[in-house]
Design an enzyme around this catalytic site. Sequence first.
Site, PDB file in Angstrom:
ATOM      1  N   HIS A  85       0.837  -1.198   0.000  1.00  0.00           N
ATOM      2  CA  HIS A  85       0.000   0.000   0.000  1.00  0.00           C
ATOM      3  C   HIS A  85       0.876   1.254   0.000  1.00  0.00           C
ATOM      4  O   HIS A  85       0.644   2.192  -0.774  1.00  0.00           O
ATOM      5  CB  HIS A  85      -0.912  -0.010   1.225  1.00  0.00           C
ATOM      6  CG  HIS A  85      -1.718   1.239   1.405  1.00  0.00           C
ATOM      7  ND1 HIS A  85      -3.024   1.341   0.981  1.00  0.00           N
ATOM      8  CD2 HIS A  85      -1.403   2.443   1.958  1.00  0.00           C
ATOM      9  CE1 HIS A  85      -3.469   2.567   1.264  1.00  0.00           C
ATOM     10  NE2 HIS A  85      -2.509   3.242   1.866  1.00  0.00           N
ATOM     11  N   GLU A  86       1.893   1.258   0.863  1.00  0.00           N
ATOM     12  CA  GLU A  86       2.773   2.419   0.957  1.00  0.00           C
ATOM     13  C   GLU A  86       3.571   2.619  -0.329  1.00  0.00           C
ATOM     14  O   GLU A  86       3.770   3.760  -0.781  1.00  0.00           O
ATOM     15  CB  GLU A  86       3.719   2.265   2.156  1.00  0.00           C
ATOM     16  CG  GLU A  86       3.026   2.246   3.507  1.00  0.00           C
ATOM     17  CD  GLU A  86       2.207   3.501   3.763  1.00  0.00           C
ATOM     18  OE1 GLU A  86       2.589   4.581   3.278  1.00  0.00           O
ATOM     19  OE2 GLU A  86       1.181   3.404   4.445  1.00  0.00           O
TER      20      GLU A  86
ATOM     21  N   HIS B 252       1.659   4.479  -2.945  1.00  0.00           N
ATOM     22  CA  HIS B 252       1.679   5.940  -2.851  1.00  0.00           C
ATOM     23  C   HIS B 252       2.904   6.524  -3.547  1.00  0.00           C
ATOM     24  O   HIS B 252       2.835   7.602  -4.139  1.00  0.00           O
ATOM     25  CB  HIS B 252       1.660   6.380  -1.382  1.00  0.00           C
ATOM     26  CG  HIS B 252       0.317   6.284  -0.739  1.00  0.00           C
ATOM     27  ND1 HIS B 252      -0.817   6.858  -1.293  1.00  0.00           N
ATOM     28  CD2 HIS B 252      -0.089   5.683   0.418  1.00  0.00           C
ATOM     29  CE1 HIS B 252      -1.857   6.622  -0.493  1.00  0.00           C
ATOM     30  NE2 HIS B 252      -1.440   5.907   0.534  1.00  0.00           N
TER      31      HIS B 252
ATOM     32  N   GLU C 142      -5.934   7.078  -1.689  1.00  0.00           N
ATOM     33  CA  GLU C 142      -5.974   5.916  -0.807  1.00  0.00           C
ATOM     34  C   GLU C 142      -6.563   4.698  -1.520  1.00  0.00           C
ATOM     35  O   GLU C 142      -6.070   3.579  -1.382  1.00  0.00           O
ATOM     36  CB  GLU C 142      -6.784   6.233   0.455  1.00  0.00           C
ATOM     37  CG  GLU C 142      -6.117   7.203   1.408  1.00  0.00           C
ATOM     38  CD  GLU C 142      -4.861   6.632   2.046  1.00  0.00           C
ATOM     39  OE1 GLU C 142      -4.632   5.405   1.961  1.00  0.00           O
ATOM     40  OE2 GLU C 142      -4.093   7.414   2.621  1.00  0.00           O
TER      41      GLU C 142
END
Length: 285
Positions: A132-133, A136, A191
């Site tokens: 997920h990070e 970004h 997100e």
Amino acid sequence: MKLKFKSIVFCLSIIGFSTSNAQINLGEKALGALQSGVASFTFSNEDAAKLSKEAVRKMDSTNVVAGAKDGYTLRLNRIFGKHASENGLALNYKVYLTKDINAFATADGSVRVYSGLMDIMDDNQLLAVIGHEIGHVANEDTKDGMKAALRKDALIGAVSSQSDKVAKLTDSQLGQLGSAMIDSKHSRKQETEADTFSYNFMKKHGYDVNAVESAFALLASQSGGTSADFLTQMMSSHPDPKDRAENAKKRAVKDGLYKPYVQKIINNKAVTKAPVKKKVVKKKK
């Protein structure tokens, strides 16, 4: 246990700005740019990466970093080392030794994982969060986060309007920027896209995609189902964490990959450290 996040907690203590602040001597030109909102401020991916690298260097110096032979480092090497070039990115990673539950990635490709997060998650769940990070970073959300941090903490004038190049910040300013950078929130769209990146990352590499739902659900339950603390950034303030877990489940169902996820626990704790080899003592004949 309620989640306590130092770098992903968003109860910001905004550092006030004044012309008399000795740590941030911007000058009249930069101050004018700041007061006008710096409408003409341009900020490239290279600028974001440069400042992120310096800010992370400062954070590394103020946190306890796990050594090369530490069990946490060995575990992260084992499960994530092979993904250091994920999506064409040059990623570097370290573990901060603290009970706080945290993980973040920055525009320069730095990935930092807190040992507190590793204590409550198994390997697949941890990969889902790191994925997920990384999403970004790959989606350039971290560049937007950096720019927002500069604006919020009155540092944008320090790096703009001085020349055609982004100026070098002082050591104290880098520390200030590091906190503000990690505290910056992402939009609902960002997100959601990072969630999708995480799921696709797991699927692409043959990991259990159900760990995505499980990781989100675990974080939601740890914080009492609210969007406070870690969830304020990792899960944002708008999307409900339970909904995000459900969305991950729906993707798995659609792909025909869904099955209830069983976290791998040893002694009531997610696997954290590499097994210690016992010395074999040979008996004398």
